[in-house]
Design an enzyme around this catalytic site. Structure first.
Site, mmCIF file in Angstrom:
data_model
loop_
_atom_site.group_PDB
_atom_site.id
_atom_site.type_symbol
_atom_site.label_atom_id
_atom_site.label_comp_id
_atom_site.label_asym_id
_atom_site.label_seq_id
_atom_site.Cartn_x
_atom_site.Cartn_y
_atom_site.Cartn_z
ATOM 1 N N LYS A 137 0.848 -1.194 0.000
ATOM 2 C CA LYS A 137 0.000 0.000 0.000
ATOM 3 C C LYS A 137 0.885 1.246 0.000
ATOM 4 C CE LYS A 137 -1.945 2.526 3.193
ATOM 5 N NZ LYS A 137 -1.810 3.832 2.523
ATOM 6 N N GLU A 196 -1.332 7.486 0.735
ATOM 7 C CA GLU A 196 -2.454 8.091 0.004
ATOM 8 C C GLU A 196 -2.040 9.387 -0.697
ATOM 9 O OE1 GLU A 196 -2.266 7.280 3.182
ATOM 10 O OE2 GLU A 196 -3.106 8.801 4.529
ATOM 11 N N GLY A 220 6.799 4.612 8.648
ATOM 12 C CA GLY A 220 5.937 5.769 8.871
ATOM 13 C C GLY A 220 6.066 6.253 10.299
ATOM 14 N N SER A 221 4.964 6.741 10.850
ATOM 15 C CA SER A 221 5.011 7.339 12.185
ATOM 16 C C SER A 221 5.106 6.276 13.274
ATOM 17 C CB SER A 221 3.756 8.187 12.412
ATOM 18 O OG SER A 221 2.610 7.370 12.356
ATOM 19 N N THR A 222 5.663 6.668 14.413
ATOM 20 C CA THR A 222 5.756 5.765 15.557
ATOM 21 C C THR A 222 4.355 5.380 16.031
ATOM 22 O OG1 THR A 222 7.881 6.685 16.177
ATOM 23 C CG2 THR A 222 6.675 5.555 17.909
ATOM 24 N N GLU A 223 3.451 6.342 15.987
ATOM 25 C CA GLU A 223 2.069 6.090 16.418
ATOM 26 C C GLU A 223 1.450 4.938 15.614
ATOM 27 O OE1 GLU A 223 -0.267 9.464 15.400
ATOM 28 O OE2 GLU A 223 -2.121 8.571 16.136
ATOM 29 N N VAL A 224 1.547 4.992 14.305
ATOM 30 C CA VAL A 224 0.970 3.921 13.486
ATOM 31 C C VAL A 224 1.803 2.638 13.629
ATOM 32 C CG1 VAL A 224 0.319 3.211 11.144
ATOM 33 C CG2 VAL A 224 -0.162 5.533 11.916
ATOM 34 N N GLY A 225 3.095 2.769 13.869
ATOM 35 C CA GLY A 225 3.930 1.590 14.131
ATOM 36 C C GLY A 225 3.378 0.771 15.296
ATOM 37 N N GLU A 228 10.006 0.731 10.535
ATOM 38 C CA GLU A 228 11.010 1.788 10.405
ATOM 39 C C GLU A 228 10.270 3.079 10.673
ATOM 40 O OE1 GLU A 228 12.729 4.686 9.522
ATOM 41 O OE2 GLU A 228 12.910 4.142 7.408
ATOM 42 N N CYS A 264 13.187 10.523 7.714
ATOM 43 C CA CYS A 264 13.138 9.856 9.016
ATOM 44 C C CYS A 264 14.453 9.991 9.767
ATOM 45 C CB CYS A 264 12.771 8.390 8.836
ATOM 46 S SG CYS A 264 13.762 7.564 7.603
ATOM 47 N N GLU A 312 9.462 15.065 16.566
ATOM 48 C CA GLU A 312 9.853 14.988 15.162
ATOM 49 C C GLU A 312 9.064 16.048 14.400
ATOM 50 O OE1 GLU A 312 8.820 11.395 12.806
ATOM 51 O OE2 GLU A 312 10.892 11.517 12.151
HETATM 52 P P1 NAI Z 1 1.547 7.656 8.887
HETATM 53 O O1 NAI Z 1 2.341 6.777 9.746
HETATM 54 O O2 NAI Z 1 0.123 7.927 9.263
HETATM 55 O O3 NAI Z 1 1.518 7.083 7.377
HETATM 56 C C1 NAI Z 1 2.466 6.195 6.832
HETATM 57 C C2 NAI Z 1 1.744 5.066 6.105
HETATM 58 O O4 NAI Z 1 0.943 4.352 7.031
HETATM 59 C C3 NAI Z 1 0.775 5.549 5.023
HETATM 60 O O5 NAI Z 1 0.781 4.633 3.951
HETATM 61 C C4 NAI Z 1 -0.569 5.513 5.735
HETATM 62 O O6 NAI Z 1 -1.669 5.369 4.860
HETATM 63 C C5 NAI Z 1 -0.403 4.274 6.587
HETATM 64 N N1 NAI Z 1 -1.281 4.210 7.757
HETATM 65 C C6 NAI Z 1 -1.824 5.248 8.463
HETATM 66 N N2 NAI Z 1 -2.602 4.774 9.459
HETATM 67 C C7 NAI Z 1 -2.559 3.417 9.389
HETATM 68 C C8 NAI Z 1 -3.151 2.364 10.145
HETATM 69 N N3 NAI Z 1 -3.963 2.613 11.174
HETATM 70 N N4 NAI Z 1 -2.861 1.073 9.812
HETATM 71 C C9 NAI Z 1 -2.038 0.800 8.792
HETATM 72 N N5 NAI Z 1 -1.471 1.757 8.017
HETATM 73 C C10 NAI Z 1 -1.717 3.049 8.318
HETATM 74 O O7 NAI Z 1 2.321 9.016 8.743
HETATM 75 P P2 NAI Z 1 1.753 10.447 8.265
HETATM 76 O O8 NAI Z 1 0.407 10.672 8.869
HETATM 77 O O9 NAI Z 1 1.881 10.518 6.814
HETATM 78 O O10 NAI Z 1 2.810 11.418 8.952
HETATM 79 C C11 NAI Z 1 2.758 11.662 10.360
HETATM 80 C C12 NAI Z 1 4.143 11.781 10.918
HETATM 81 O O11 NAI Z 1 4.821 10.539 10.807
HETATM 82 C C13 NAI Z 1 5.053 12.761 10.208
HETATM 83 O O12 NAI Z 1 4.852 14.054 10.664
HETATM 84 C C14 NAI Z 1 6.406 12.229 10.554
HETATM 85 O O13 NAI Z 1 6.776 12.709 11.832
HETATM 86 C C15 NAI Z 1 6.204 10.735 10.621
HETATM 87 N N6 NAI Z 1 6.621 10.040 9.376
HETATM 88 C C16 NAI Z 1 7.757 9.279 9.403
HETATM 89 C C17 NAI Z 1 8.196 8.663 8.245
HETATM 90 C C18 NAI Z 1 9.429 7.844 8.206
HETATM 91 O O14 NAI Z 1 10.084 7.782 7.180
HETATM 92 N N7 NAI Z 1 9.795 7.151 9.264
HETATM 93 C C19 NAI Z 1 7.493 8.829 6.964
HETATM 94 C C20 NAI Z 1 6.276 9.588 7.063
HETATM 95 C C21 NAI Z 1 5.882 10.176 8.235
HETATM 96 MG MG MG Z 2 -1.192 9.566 9.624
#
Ligand code: NAI
Ligand code: MG
Length: 488
Positions: free
Chosen positions: A181, A184, A234-239, A257, A291, A388
């Site tokens: 995926k 978006e 992606g974010s730590t929260e979603v991790g 990651e 990141c 961050e």
């Molecule tokens: P996010 O973690 O929400 O999104 C990253 C991916 O996870 C996207 O594909 C999103 O659709 C997916 N996702 C979101 N919620 C999900 C869920 N409940 N279950 C499964 N997949 C889900 O990150 P977002 O909202 O784009 O950015 C928020 C913050 O996260 C940023 O401000 C930044 O601090 C951090 N971030 C870190 C990244 C990294 O490379 N480690 C990359 C992007 C964001």
């Molecule tokens: Mg998000």
């Protein structure tokens, strides 16, 4: 002016075909330089993830073409895919700049790095070996490294194509099948990658792409009972949510990651101008949307004032604007949400007493641009030193001693990357050994290459990507023990 390109693929990719979403729904992908819609994309959710998993399961069947393929041929397919990416490099980079807003030059670098990563992993296909283990003369024991099976991959928007390749490389090299995926915000280059995978000759079902939102399509992947492993960036929260979904469903293997608040420490023996340049690129690269960004710049008190002067000038020189213009250093942030988040954190820095040396506000009034911002007089308890930001905001902190800076550098839940600038090898090594981070860059920053493992300590993640270690996330180890009965 943005380059005009034809958007060729806007549907989901399942079983080597582009198809509409089961629900028929679509979502818009937007150009962050002007906020205008680029294209309407099929919006996948659980029903589509289920279809993709069925296709990936068929492709992983014991008797499938993919499973029976000589691993050398699998490597050839990956090289063919890399050839096609190289052929279409300009087109892919253009899609990336349009959808993400990164400068065209950096989009080209991303695609080049993607090709290098694909070729690195292509070479691994026929070199994934088990071992023979001594268990005595009456038995023979060996291990096999087998692909984990159907894997789910959820990626962010900051490096759309490169993150896809970081995920595909080890998954394909080990012989897994996958459902990915894209974020978006940036689905376009992933859909194009799907078309190239088909052209390269990957059997149907080996790669599947489901664009859509996190709480729907993303969660369906994380919760799926027949996905054996999920890789998330992606974010730590979603991790946390992805790991919880694995725990609640089928204990699928999880690699994460996540974010960072990476320290870059500059000692007083450094060449200040050179150090300021490294620190500038460490934080402002990819508009701060990185990141491993060097987002806490620790500078020794003896060179602090001179460093701040240099850092300020570099930020003022940075040209913000149309990412397709070759003179531009910095394009827009990804979307309104990130613009608001970055501006909110900048305002918190002002309120908490940090000194704005450069920038500090939005750039222009269309698109999601932020002025390159430098804060001096930053202290550890300020939000800009803890959270961050994921934007073009440099926070410069002052330190006096090695012990002090190590303690402060490690006082965070993150641990992705770090850097140290000094001419003193003992100082560099003492820091490298003490810092809690997955990467330490000495007298450089962002030295990420396909063959070197990358990932985080603490809440910056679990597991490693790239290098040989990256393969392990996609492998199961099977131990085969054979009883050898003595013949008469
Ligand atoms: P996010 O973690 O929400 O999104 C990253 C991916 O996870 C996207 O594909 C999103 O659709 C997916 N996702 C979101 N919620 C999900 C869920 N409940 N279950 C499964 N997949 C889900 O990150 P977002 O909202 O784009 O950015 C928020 C913050 O996260 C940023 O401000 C930044 O601090 C951090 N971030 C870190 C990244 C990294 O490379 N480690 C990359 C992007 C964001
Ligand atoms: Mg998000």
């Amino acid at each position: 002016m943005a380059k005009q390109v034809q958007i060729k693929y806007t549907q989901l990719f399942i079983d080597n075909e582009f198809v509409d979403a089961v629900s028929g729904r679509k979502f818009s992908t937007v150009n962050p330089s002007n906020g205008k819609v680029i294209a309407e994309i099929a919006e996948g959710d659980k029903a589509d993830v289920d279809k993709a998993v069925e296709a990936a399961k068929r492709a992983f069947n014991r008797n499938s073409k993919w499973r029976k393929m000589n691993p050398y041929i699998r490597g050839q397919l990956m090289h063919k895919f890399a050839d096609l990416v190289t052929r279409d490099l300009e087109y892919i980079a253009t899609l990336e700049t349009l959808d993400n807003g990164k400068t065209y030059a950096s989009a080209v670098e991303d695609v080049q790095a993607s090709v290098a990563t694909l070729r690195y992993y292509a070479g691994w296909c026929d070199k994934i070996q088990g071992s023979t283990i001594p268990t005595g003369d009456t038995s023979v024991t060996f291990t096999r490294k087998e692909p984990v099976g159907v894997v789910g991959q959820i990626i962010p928007w900051n490096y759309p194509f490169l993150m896809l390749v970081w995920k595909w490389g080890p998954a394909l090299a080990t012989g897994c099948t996958l459902v990915l995926k894209p974020a978006e915000q940036t689905p376009l280059s992933a859909l194009y990658a799907a078309a190239l995978a088909k052209e390269a000759g990957f059997p149907a079902g080996v790669v599947n792409i489901i664009p859509g939102y996190g709480p729907t399509a993303g969660a369906a992947i994380a919760e799926h009972p027949e996905i054996n492993k999920v890789a998330f960036t992606g974010s730590t929260e979603v991790g946390h949510a992805v790991m919880a979904a694995s725990a609640k469903s089928n204990l699928k293997r999880v690699s994460l990651e996540l974010g960072g608040k990476s320290p870059l420490v500059i000692f007083d023996d450094a060449d200040v101008k050179e150090a300021a340049g490294i620190a500038h690129n460490a934080i402002f690269g990819n508009h701060g949307q990185n990141c491993c960004a060097g987002s806490r710049t620790f500078v020794h008190s003896k060179i602090y004032d001179e460093f701040v002067k240099q850092a300020k000038q570099l930020a003022l020189n940075r040209k913000v604007g149309d990412p397709f213009d070759s003179k531009t250093d910095q394009g827009p942030q990804i979307d309104q949400e990130m613009l608001d988040k970055v501006i909110g954190l900048i305002n918190s820095g002002k309120q908490q007493g940090a000194v704005v040396q450069a920038g500090g506000i939005r750039h222009g009034d269309t698109g999601y641009f932020v002025q390159p911002t430098v804060f001096s007089n930053v202290t550890d308890e300020m939000k800009i030193a803890k959270e961050e930001i994921f934007g073009p905001v440099q926070a410069i902190l002052k330190f006096d001693t090695m012990d002090e800076v190590i303690e402060r550098a490690n006082r965070t839940n993150y641990g992705l990357a770090s850097g140290v600038i000094t001419k003193n090898i003992n100082k560099a090594l003492e820091f490298a050994q003490a810092v809690e981070a997955g990467s330490v860059w000495v007298n450089c920053y962002d030295a990420v290459t396909p063959q070197t493992p990358f990932g985080g300590f603490k809440q910056s993640g679990i597991g490693r990507e790239l290098g040989e270690e990256g393969l392990n996330e996609y492998l199961e180890i099977k131990t085969v023990s054979i009883n050898v009965t003595k013949s008469n």
